[in-house]
Design a protein around this motif. Structure first.
Motif, PDB file in Angstrom:
ATOM      1  N   GLU A  63       0.834  -1.209   0.000  1.00 15.43           N
ATOM      2  CA  GLU A  63       0.000   0.000   0.000  1.00 15.43           C
ATOM      3  C   GLU A  63       0.867   1.257   0.000  1.00 15.43           C
ATOM      4  N   ARG A  64       1.899   1.278   0.808  1.00 11.14           N
ATOM      5  CA  ARG A  64       2.799   2.433   0.842  1.00 11.14           C
ATOM      6  C   ARG A  64       3.518   2.619  -0.499  1.00 11.14           C
ATOM      7  N   PHE A  65       3.940   1.514  -1.105  1.00  8.21           N
ATOM      8  CA  PHE A  65       4.604   1.581  -2.411  1.00  8.21           C
ATOM      9  C   PHE A  65       3.667   2.184  -3.456  1.00  8.21           C
ATOM     10  N   PHE A  66       2.416   1.696  -3.500  1.00 11.34           N
ATOM     11  CA  PHE A  66       1.469   2.206  -4.495  1.00 11.34           C
ATOM     12  C   PHE A  66       1.080   3.653  -4.204  1.00 11.34           C
ATOM     13  N   SER A  67       1.054   4.059  -2.941  1.00 10.05           N
ATOM     14  CA  SER A  67       0.775   5.455  -2.609  1.00 10.05           C
ATOM     15  C   SER A  67       1.872   6.373  -3.140  1.00 10.05           C
ATOM     16  N   ARG A  68       3.088   5.873  -3.142  1.00 11.67           N
ATOM     17  CA  ARG A  68       4.204   6.644  -3.694  1.00 11.67           C
ATOM     18  C   ARG A  68       4.181   6.614  -5.224  1.00 11.67           C
ATOM     19  N   LEU A  69       3.877   5.453  -5.785  1.00 16.29           N
ATOM     20  CA  LEU A  69       3.873   5.274  -7.238  1.00 16.29           C
ATOM     21  C   LEU A  69       2.728   6.047  -7.897  1.00 16.29           C
ATOM     22  N   VAL A  70       1.543   5.992  -7.289  1.00 18.08           N
ATOM     23  CA  VAL A  70       0.343   6.620  -7.855  1.00 18.08           C
ATOM     24  C   VAL A  70      -0.321   7.460  -6.752  1.00 18.08           C
ATOM     25  N   PRO A  71       0.186   8.662  -6.506  1.00 20.59           N
ATOM     26  CA  PRO A  71      -0.346   9.459  -5.395  1.00 20.59           C
ATOM     27  C   PRO A  71      -1.731  10.041  -5.693  1.00 20.59           C
ATOM     28  N   ASP A  72      -2.561  10.068  -4.666  1.00 19.35           N
ATOM     29  CA  ASP A  72      -3.858  10.728  -4.769  1.00 19.35           C
ATOM     30  C   ASP A  72      -3.648  12.216  -5.006  1.00 19.35           C
ATOM     31  N   HIS A  79      -9.160  12.953 -14.716  1.00 19.45           N
ATOM     32  CA  HIS A  79     -10.352  12.205 -14.296  1.00 19.45           C
ATOM     33  C   HIS A  79     -10.430  12.209 -12.763  1.00 19.45           C
ATOM     34  N   VAL A  80     -11.224  13.128 -12.231  1.00 21.15           N
ATOM     35  CA  VAL A  80     -11.392  13.257 -10.787  1.00 21.15           C
ATOM     36  C   VAL A  80     -12.879  13.351 -10.429  1.00 21.15           C
ATOM     37  N   ASP A  81     -13.725  12.733 -11.258  1.00 16.25           N
ATOM     38  CA  ASP A  81     -15.178  12.831 -11.078  1.00 16.25           C
ATOM     39  C   ASP A  81     -15.636  12.442  -9.676  1.00 16.25           C
ATOM     40  N   GLU A  82     -14.971  11.456  -9.085  1.00 15.63           N
ATOM     41  CA  GLU A  82     -15.393  10.968  -7.768  1.00 15.63           C
ATOM     42  C   GLU A  82     -14.375  11.296  -6.673  1.00 15.63           C
ATOM     43  N   GLY A  83     -13.499  12.240  -6.930  1.00 18.35           N
ATOM     44  CA  GLY A  83     -12.544  12.654  -5.909  1.00 18.35           C
ATOM     45  C   GLY A  83     -11.104  12.430  -6.308  1.00 18.35           C
ATOM     46  N   VAL A  84     -10.199  12.809  -5.399  1.00 22.61           N
ATOM     47  CA  VAL A  84      -8.764  12.748  -5.686  1.00 22.61           C
ATOM     48  C   VAL A  84      -8.238  11.322  -5.783  1.00 22.61           C
ATOM     49  N   ASP A  85      -8.987  10.338  -5.271  1.00 26.59           N
ATOM     50  CA  ASP A  85      -8.543   8.942  -5.363  1.00 26.59           C
ATOM     51  C   ASP A  85      -9.129   8.218  -6.575  1.00 26.59           C
ATOM     52  N   ASP A  86      -9.907   8.925  -7.408  1.00 27.49           N
ATOM     53  CA  ASP A  86     -10.604   8.298  -8.531  1.00 27.49           C
ATOM     54  C   ASP A  86      -9.635   7.718  -9.568  1.00 27.49           C
ATOM     55  N   MET A  87      -8.837   8.552 -10.194  1.00 21.58           N
ATOM     56  CA  MET A  87      -7.903   8.067 -11.217  1.00 21.58           C
ATOM     57  C   MET A  87      -6.817   7.179 -10.617  1.00 21.58           C
ATOM     58  N   PRO A  88      -6.246   7.511  -9.454  1.00 21.81           N
ATOM     59  CA  PRO A  88      -5.276   6.596  -8.868  1.00 21.81           C
ATOM     60  C   PRO A  88      -5.838   5.183  -8.649  1.00 21.81           C
ATOM     61  N   ALA A  89      -7.106   5.088  -8.268  1.00 16.90           N
ATOM     62  CA  ALA A  89      -7.720   3.763  -8.079  1.00 16.90           C
ATOM     63  C   ALA A  89      -7.768   2.994  -9.397  1.00 16.90           C
ATOM     64  N   GLU A 121      -8.999  -3.057  -2.184  1.00 16.85           N
ATOM     65  CA  GLU A 121      -9.831  -1.872  -2.427  1.00 16.85           C
ATOM     66  C   GLU A 121      -8.907  -0.674  -2.602  1.00 16.85           C
ATOM     67  N   HIS A 122      -9.098   0.056  -3.708  1.00 16.72           N
ATOM     68  CA  HIS A 122      -8.241   1.197  -3.997  1.00 16.72           C
ATOM     69  C   HIS A 122      -8.906   2.547  -3.729  1.00 16.72           C
ATOM     70  N   ARG A 123     -10.179   2.543  -3.385  1.00 19.55           N
ATOM     71  CA  ARG A 123     -10.884   3.795  -3.074  1.00 19.55           C
ATOM     72  C   ARG A 123     -10.842   4.041  -1.566  1.00 19.55           C
ATOM     73  N   HIS A 124     -10.917   5.313  -1.171  1.00 18.73           N
ATOM     74  CA  HIS A 124     -10.879   5.645   0.262  1.00 18.73           C
ATOM     75  C   HIS A 124     -12.149   5.249   0.991  1.00 18.73           C
ATOM     76  N   ARG A 125     -13.285   5.360   0.330  1.00 19.62           N
ATOM     77  CA  ARG A 125     -14.527   4.958   1.007  1.00 19.62           C
ATOM     78  C   ARG A 125     -14.876   3.527   0.595  1.00 19.62           C
ATOM     79  N   GLY A 126     -15.651   2.873   1.435  1.00 19.38           N
ATOM     80  CA  GLY A 126     -16.039   1.500   1.173  1.00 19.38           C
ATOM     81  C   GLY A 126     -16.998   1.380   0.004  1.00 19.38           C
ATOM     82  N   HIS A 127     -16.983   0.215  -0.626  1.00 16.54           N
ATOM     83  CA  HIS A 127     -17.863  -0.090  -1.753  1.00 16.54           C
ATOM     84  C   HIS A 127     -18.344  -1.532  -1.655  1.00 16.54           C
ATOM     85  N   GLN A 128     -19.485  -1.790  -2.251  1.00 16.18           N
ATOM     86  CA  GLN A 128     -19.970  -3.157  -2.419  1.00 16.18           C
ATOM     87  C   GLN A 128     -19.266  -3.702  -3.663  1.00 16.18           C
TER      88      GLN A 128
END
Length: 138
Positions: A63-72, A79-89, A121-128
Protein backbone atom coordinates in the motif's frame (compact mmCIF):
# COMPACT_ATOMS: atom_id res chain seq x y z
CA UNK A 1 -17.66 -29.85 -15.76
CA UNK A 2 -18.11 -26.13 -15.11
CA UNK A 3 -19.30 -24.38 -11.94
CA UNK A 4 -19.87 -20.65 -11.60
CA UNK A 5 -21.03 -18.58 -8.64
CA UNK A 6 -21.04 -14.87 -7.87
CA UNK A 7 -20.67 -13.28 -4.47
CA UNK A 8 -20.45 -9.76 -3.08
CA UNK A 9 -18.74 -8.17 -0.14
CA UNK A 10 -18.58 -4.75 1.42
CA UNK A 11 -15.18 -3.10 1.74
CA UNK A 12 -14.30 -0.58 4.43
CA UNK A 13 -12.17 1.63 2.19
CA UNK A 14 -8.61 1.44 0.92
CA UNK A 15 -6.89 -1.75 2.02
CA UNK A 16 -6.91 -5.51 1.59
CA UNK A 17 -9.44 -8.17 2.55
CA UNK A 18 -8.49 -11.85 2.75
CA UNK A 19 -11.09 -13.73 0.68
CA UNK A 20 -9.32 -17.10 0.55
CA UNK A 21 -11.94 -18.88 2.70
CA UNK A 22 -14.87 -17.58 0.66
CA UNK A 23 -13.29 -18.63 -2.64
CA UNK A 24 -12.17 -22.04 -1.32
CA UNK A 25 -15.65 -22.66 0.08
CA UNK A 26 -17.14 -22.12 -3.38
CA UNK A 27 -14.49 -24.36 -4.95
CA UNK A 28 -15.35 -27.12 -2.45
CA UNK A 29 -19.06 -26.77 -3.22
CA UNK A 30 -18.40 -27.19 -6.96
CA UNK A 31 -17.78 -30.97 -6.67
CA UNK A 32 -14.81 -30.54 -9.03
CA UNK A 33 -11.77 -32.39 -7.71
CA UNK A 34 -9.10 -31.46 -10.29
CA UNK A 35 -9.06 -28.34 -12.44
CA UNK A 36 -8.76 -24.58 -12.36
CA UNK A 37 -10.44 -21.83 -10.36
CA UNK A 38 -10.79 -18.49 -12.10
CA UNK A 39 -11.67 -15.47 -9.93
CA UNK A 40 -12.84 -12.18 -11.47
CA UNK A 41 -13.82 -8.83 -9.94
CA UNK A 42 -16.40 -6.69 -11.76
CA UNK A 43 -14.86 -3.30 -10.92
CA UNK A 44 -12.22 -0.89 -12.20
CA UNK A 45 -11.16 0.62 -8.88
CA UNK A 46 -10.43 -2.57 -6.92
CA UNK A 47 -8.28 -5.56 -7.79
CA UNK A 48 -7.26 -9.06 -6.78
CA UNK A 49 -3.91 -10.38 -5.67
CA UNK A 50 -2.30 -13.59 -4.54
CA UNK A 51 -0.05 -12.45 -1.72
CA UNK A 52 1.87 -13.37 1.42
CA UNK A 53 -0.69 -14.29 4.09
CA UNK A 54 1.47 -14.60 7.22
CA UNK A 55 2.82 -11.09 7.77
CA UNK A 56 0.38 -8.16 7.27
CA UNK A 57 3.40 -5.85 6.89
CA UNK A 58 3.73 -7.17 3.32
CA UNK A 59 0.33 -5.75 2.38
CA UNK A 60 1.02 -2.50 4.28
CA UNK A 61 4.30 -2.13 2.40
CA UNK A 62 2.50 -2.72 -0.91
CA UNK A 63 0.00 0.00 0.00
CA UNK A 64 2.80 2.43 0.84
CA UNK A 65 4.60 1.58 -2.41
CA UNK A 66 1.47 2.21 -4.49
CA UNK A 67 0.77 5.46 -2.61
CA UNK A 68 4.20 6.64 -3.69
CA UNK A 69 3.87 5.27 -7.24
CA UNK A 70 0.34 6.62 -7.85
CA UNK A 71 -0.35 9.46 -5.39
CA UNK A 72 -3.86 10.73 -4.77
CA UNK A 73 -4.48 14.24 -6.05
CA UNK A 74 -1.64 14.25 -8.57
CA UNK A 75 -2.26 17.28 -10.85
CA UNK A 76 -1.40 15.04 -13.83
CA UNK A 77 -4.85 13.41 -13.60
CA UNK A 78 -7.89 14.95 -15.29
CA UNK A 79 -10.35 12.21 -14.30
CA UNK A 80 -11.39 13.26 -10.79
CA UNK A 81 -15.18 12.83 -11.08
CA UNK A 82 -15.39 10.97 -7.77
CA UNK A 83 -12.54 12.65 -5.91
CA UNK A 84 -8.76 12.75 -5.69
CA UNK A 85 -8.54 8.94 -5.36
CA UNK A 86 -10.60 8.30 -8.53
CA UNK A 87 -7.90 8.07 -11.22
CA UNK A 88 -5.28 6.60 -8.87
CA UNK A 89 -7.72 3.76 -8.08
CA UNK A 90 -8.13 3.01 -11.80
CA UNK A 91 -4.35 3.05 -12.36
CA UNK A 92 -3.76 0.76 -9.37
CA UNK A 93 -6.29 -1.72 -10.80
CA UNK A 94 -4.64 -1.69 -14.23
CA UNK A 95 -1.20 -2.22 -12.69
CA UNK A 96 -2.40 -5.11 -10.53
CA UNK A 97 -5.01 -7.67 -11.61
CA UNK A 98 -8.76 -7.98 -11.97
CA UNK A 99 -8.58 -11.76 -12.24
CA UNK A 100 -6.64 -14.74 -10.89
CA UNK A 101 -6.40 -18.38 -11.95
CA UNK A 102 -5.39 -21.02 -9.40
CA UNK A 103 -5.17 -24.82 -9.44
CA UNK A 104 -7.79 -27.03 -7.84
CA UNK A 105 -6.51 -30.30 -6.37
CA UNK A 106 -8.46 -32.83 -4.32
CA UNK A 107 -11.53 -30.58 -4.43
CA UNK A 108 -9.99 -27.41 -2.99
CA UNK A 109 -7.67 -24.55 -3.88
CA UNK A 110 -4.06 -25.69 -4.19
CA UNK A 111 -2.18 -22.64 -2.89
CA UNK A 112 1.31 -22.34 -1.46
CA UNK A 113 1.81 -22.42 2.31
CA UNK A 114 2.12 -18.62 2.55
CA UNK A 115 -0.34 -17.58 -0.17
CA UNK A 116 -3.71 -15.94 0.35
CA UNK A 117 -6.25 -14.40 -2.01
CA UNK A 118 -6.96 -10.73 -1.35
CA UNK A 119 -9.39 -8.17 -2.67
CA UNK A 120 -7.52 -4.86 -2.75
CA UNK A 121 -9.83 -1.87 -2.43
CA UNK A 122 -8.24 1.20 -4.00
CA UNK A 123 -10.88 3.80 -3.07
CA UNK A 124 -10.88 5.64 0.26
CA UNK A 125 -14.53 4.96 1.01
CA UNK A 126 -16.04 1.50 1.17
CA UNK A 127 -17.86 -0.09 -1.75
CA UNK A 128 -19.97 -3.16 -2.42
CA UNK A 129 -17.77 -5.37 -4.65
CA UNK A 130 -19.02 -8.19 -6.87
CA UNK A 131 -16.88 -11.18 -7.83
CA UNK A 132 -17.31 -14.34 -9.90
CA UNK A 133 -15.74 -17.73 -9.20
CA UNK A 134 -15.60 -20.15 -12.13
CA UNK A 135 -14.29 -23.65 -11.55
CA UNK A 136 -13.59 -25.97 -14.49
CA UNK A 137 -12.36 -29.53 -14.38
CA UNK A 138 -13.38 -33.03 -13.42
Amino acid sequence: MIFQQQFSLQTQGRGTINITREVDSLVRSSDITTGLCHLFIYHTSASLMLCENADPDVRSDLERFFSRLVPDGDPLFQHVDEGVDDMPAHIRSVLTKMDLTMPVTNGSLDLGAWQGIYLWEHRHRGHQRKLAVTVTGE
